[in-house]
Design an enzyme around this catalytic site. Structure first.
Site, PDB file in Angstrom:
ATOM      1  N   ILE A 157      65.197  28.868 161.009  1.00  0.00           N
ATOM      2  CA  ILE A 157      65.988  29.180 162.202  1.00  0.00           C
ATOM      3  C   ILE A 157      67.412  28.628 162.048  1.00  0.00           C
ATOM      4  O   ILE A 157      67.620  27.422 161.947  1.00  0.00           O
ATOM      5  CB  ILE A 157      65.322  28.619 163.471  1.00  0.00           C
ATOM      6  CG1 ILE A 157      63.856  29.063 163.524  1.00  0.00           C
ATOM      7  CG2 ILE A 157      66.098  29.069 164.700  1.00  0.00           C
ATOM      8  CD1 ILE A 157      63.634  30.552 163.422  1.00  0.00           C
ATOM      9  N   GLN A 338      83.676  33.505 137.145  1.00  0.00           N
ATOM     10  CA  GLN A 338      83.936  33.834 135.735  1.00  0.00           C
ATOM     11  C   GLN A 338      85.431  33.893 135.451  1.00  0.00           C
ATOM     12  O   GLN A 338      85.890  33.439 134.394  1.00  0.00           O
ATOM     13  CB  GLN A 338      83.284  35.177 135.405  1.00  0.00           C
ATOM     14  CG  GLN A 338      83.287  35.531 133.923  1.00  0.00           C
ATOM     15  CD  GLN A 338      82.326  34.685 133.118  1.00  0.00           C
ATOM     16  OE1 GLN A 338      81.397  34.111 133.681  1.00  0.00           O
ATOM     17  NE2 GLN A 338      82.545  34.583 131.822  1.00  0.00           N
ATOM     18  N   GLY A 342      85.787  27.588 133.290  1.00  0.00           N
ATOM     19  CA  GLY A 342      85.198  26.285 133.601  1.00  0.00           C
ATOM     20  C   GLY A 342      85.641  25.759 134.950  1.00  0.00           C
ATOM     21  O   GLY A 342      84.875  25.082 135.648  1.00  0.00           O
ATOM     22  N   GLU A 365      67.990  38.052 157.614  1.00  0.00           N
ATOM     23  CA  GLU A 365      67.931  39.258 158.454  1.00  0.00           C
ATOM     24  C   GLU A 365      67.312  40.432 157.687  1.00  0.00           C
ATOM     25  O   GLU A 365      67.699  41.582 157.851  1.00  0.00           O
ATOM     26  CB  GLU A 365      69.300  39.621 159.032  1.00  0.00           C
ATOM     27  CG  GLU A 365      69.745  38.586 160.044  1.00  0.00           C
ATOM     28  CD  GLU A 365      70.701  39.116 161.078  1.00  0.00           C
ATOM     29  OE1 GLU A 365      70.607  40.317 161.422  1.00  0.00           O
ATOM     30  OE2 GLU A 365      71.520  38.335 161.566  1.00  0.00           O
ATOM     31  N   GLY A 366      66.351  40.106 156.852  1.00  0.00           N
ATOM     32  CA  GLY A 366      65.648  41.104 156.044  1.00  0.00           C
ATOM     33  C   GLY A 366      66.198  41.123 154.639  1.00  0.00           C
ATOM     34  O   GLY A 366      67.392  41.351 154.431  1.00  0.00           O
TER      35      GLY A 366
END
Length: 381
Positions: A157, A338, A342, A365-366
């Site tokens: 939650i 990328q 570094g 949310e899915g």
């Protein structure tokens, strides 16, 4: 005929206003919020002071009455500076929208008014064994006279412990038809028997607390039910059709923040006697990042417009926007790391945080696998 693809002057003004607030009062604390895994109180205060705390609340209940596109833009701009902070308006919409969509006038007046005043609203649907399969939830609400007695546990939650109110789904008819035996209730933070679990230790969005909700014989007055008995899951799923658009907007904002920072870096960083931005391979990467970002933004804005109109195909577009934008955000933030090499892997630069934050947009949310199930079923009828 081309005006439909151009944001209104009002929407652009909202973007500008939110961006000013974010750059002055939210983004400067983003790294600290992440490092300390603390709730972004600076963001909460700034959003509340500028009507961006719960902008979707209608004017009739003291809110700003922002439309779905304006709300998406607000969440996008906050996420551009601090993902954890963007969950304040996003979760307030997620938690409060069931009341707005399914509640009677009395419950709307009581809770939407308080939401507009700064009382946060979270959403309690998931359980450990009922994530994607929400109809398998075990939380129960049993009638006791005019009241309900609530028992169970809700998991994952967002902003739990910070919000004052919680939309909670519970089975009210164990023997009833699956999916039609669940009701929605408002639970208040101070209700006796309602407690919180420990904060989850997460990969990203560390400034937004994620905790379990425990209900031990919590007595809820009868007027706390949202809509009709047995209609809770329908209200919950209808809510997600709308709020998946806000997750898409959040993903777009994260991706924009990462792209902006990466472009600034590669324009300054030099190798082999010239800016790395001047290398063709780098330009190809940036071009692809920008293309994915703009495609995600346009799909999100179309979905937001459909949310405002409550179009019949919102279910498809909400799922598509959420899946596409979150996948794009993950790709764009990874490429941003990328591009910095570094330097992108250390906390001195925000892109590593943005990459960590982006991952959750593919999950909550899915999951995006569930979104593709939703889209496939919509297309196949």
């Amino acid at each position: 005929m081309f005006d439909q693809f151009q944001l209104s002057e009002e929407h652009e003004e909202i973007r500008s206003a939110v961006r000013d607030v974010v750059e002055a009062k939210i983004a400067p604390f983003a790294a600290e919020v992440d490092a300390e895994a603390r709730f972004p109180t600076e963001a909460r205060d700034a959003l509340l002071a500028t009507d961006f705390f719960a902008p979707h609340v209608p004017e009739a209940y003291g809110g700003a009455g922002a439309d779905a596109l304006a709300t998406a833009i607000i969440i996008e701009e906050v996420a551009r500076g601090c993902t954890s902070s963007s969950l304040i308006p996003a979760v307030n919409k997620l938690g409060g929208l069931p009341v707005q969509l399914g509640g009677d006038e009395e419950i709307k007046q009581k809770y939407l008014t308080q939401l507009a005043q700064g009382h946060g609203f979270s959403y309690g649907l998931s359980e450990r064994e009922a994530g994607s399969d929400t109809a398998s939830m075990r939380t129960r609400a049993v009638r006791d006279g005019d009241d309900w007695i609530l028992n169970g546990v809700k998991t994952w939650i967002t902003n739990a412990g910070e919000s004052d109110f919680y939309t909670v789904l519970a089975v009210t008819d164990p023997d009833g038809k699956r999916g039609n035996n669940i009701s929605a209730f408002v639970v208040e933070k101070g209700d006796e028997g309602f407690t919180f679990g420990e904060k989850e230790r997460k990969l990203g969005i560390k400034g937004s607390p994620t905790r379990e909700l425990f209900f031990d014989n919590v007595r809820l007055p009868g007027d706390r039910i949202i809509g009709s008995e047995g209609q809770g899951l329908k209200i919950a799923l209808r809510t997600l059709d709308h709020t998946r658009v806000t997750i898409a907007a959040q993903a777009v904002g994260i991706a924009q923040g990462a792209l902006d920072y990466a472009i600034g870096y590669i324009k300054e960083r030099k190798q082999f006697g010239k800016r790395i931005a001047d290398f063709q391979g780098i330009q190809f990467m940036v071009a692809d990042m920008g293309t994915k970002l703009e495609a995600a933004r346009q799909l999100t804005y179309v979905a937001a417009a459909k949310s405002e109109r409550e179009d019949a195909d919102l279910g498809f577009f909400g799922a598509a926007a959420k899946a596409f934008a979150s996948d794009a955000a993950m790709e764009i933030t990874t490429d941003a790391v990328q591009l910095l090499g570094g330097a992108g892997y250390v906390q001195d630069h925000p892109v590593e945080r943005m990459m960590r934050d982006a991952k959750i947009t593919q999950i909550y949310e899915g999951t995006n696998q569930v979104q593709r199930l939703v889209m496939g079923r919509k297309l196949l009828g």
